[in-house]
Design an enzyme around this catalytic site. Structure first.
Site, PDB file in Angstrom:
ATOM      1  N   SER A 128       0.801  -1.228   0.000  1.00 50.66           N
ATOM      2  CA  SER A 128       0.000   0.000   0.000  1.00 50.66           C
ATOM      3  C   SER A 128       0.830   1.273   0.000  1.00 50.66           C
ATOM      4  O   SER A 128       0.293   2.359  -0.186  1.00 50.66           O
ATOM      5  CB  SER A 128      -0.952   0.022   1.206  1.00 50.66           C
ATOM      6  OG  SER A 128      -0.253   0.334   2.383  1.00 50.66           O
ATOM      7  N   LYS A 166       1.015   4.565   7.002  1.00 47.26           N
ATOM      8  CA  LYS A 166       0.259   5.337   6.012  1.00 47.26           C
ATOM      9  C   LYS A 166       0.700   6.802   6.069  1.00 47.26           C
ATOM     10  O   LYS A 166       1.369   7.237   7.004  1.00 47.26           O
ATOM     11  CB  LYS A 166      -1.247   5.260   6.284  1.00 47.26           C
ATOM     12  CG  LYS A 166      -1.871   3.873   6.130  1.00 47.26           C
ATOM     13  CD  LYS A 166      -1.967   3.454   4.692  1.00 47.26           C
ATOM     14  CE  LYS A 166      -2.689   2.121   4.553  1.00 47.26           C
ATOM     15  NZ  LYS A 166      -1.925   0.986   5.095  1.00 47.26           N
TER      16      LYS A 166
END
Length: 206
Positions: A128, A166
């Site tokens: 990701s 993230k």
């Protein structure tokens, strides 16, 4: 030398880390990705201020020509090494429960990890963050801190006490944990706990 801002210190630390790892400084794009700056002109502005304050010297004719000056230069040549703990495994795809046990230790230059008790490393599992240059199997260097600027890459705990890597954004009535993979959706949360900021990435090329 004139004192640095937090952002300038982060940039200088990242340059020193890359010189130690590769023997040459990072590109402006790599610096921007590492410290959460999307604009190359903003990175150039910080580099100019580092140069004005006497921490680096640049050659305008060469894109990667960044020379570290003064005591910081000696840090990149001969310095002590600190054994940084590698703590469990964090998923950069679907979050998994953070593992708090130390798997092993990894040597890093002392100048890069000032305050060694506040720095740890985590192994990434997932894709990701690939558009930020963080890939499956990479080790990220994390400085423990409980807050972050919008756009910085962090290790965060979600509402379910799951850990994930993230890009962090605090918005009007929620937090957004944004993956760096255009095929994935962001994680939207009412509450999030920042564990630390990613200040570097190590990749084994073997």
């Amino acid at each position: 030398m004139e004192k640095l801002t937090k952002r300038q210190q982060d940039i200088l630390d990242f340059i020193k880390l890359k010189v130690q790892e590769k023997g040459y400084p990072p590109s402006v794009r790599e610096i921007g990705q590492a410290v959460g700056l999307a604009s190359s002109s903003t990175v150039h502005g910080h580099l100019s201020r580092l140069e004005e304050k006497g921490y680096i010297r640049r050659d305008p004719t060469k894109p990667r020509a960044i020379e570290i000056l003064g005591e910081d230069r000696m840090d990149t040549e001969t310095q002590s090494v600190i054994q940084v703990p590698i703590v469990g495994k964090v998923t950069a795809g679907l979050p998994i429960t953070a593992v708090e046990s130390v798997e092993e230790h990894f040597p890093l230059p002392a100048s890069i990890v000032a305050g060694a008790d506040q720095v740890f490393m985590l192994r990434i599992s997932g894709d990701s963050m690939i558009e930020a240059g963080i890939f499956d199997g990479d080790l990220v260097v994390v400085r423990q801190q409980q807050s972050a600027y919008n756009g910085e890459i962090v290790v965060a705990l979600t509402e379910d006490n799951e850990a994930t890597v993230k890009r962090f954004y605090k918005e009007k009535d929620h937090f957004r944990l944004q993956p760096e993979n255009s095929s994935l959706e962001p994680i939207i949360l009412k509450q999030v706990s920042v564990i630390g900021k990613v200040i570097g990435v190590y990749r084994d090329l073997h």
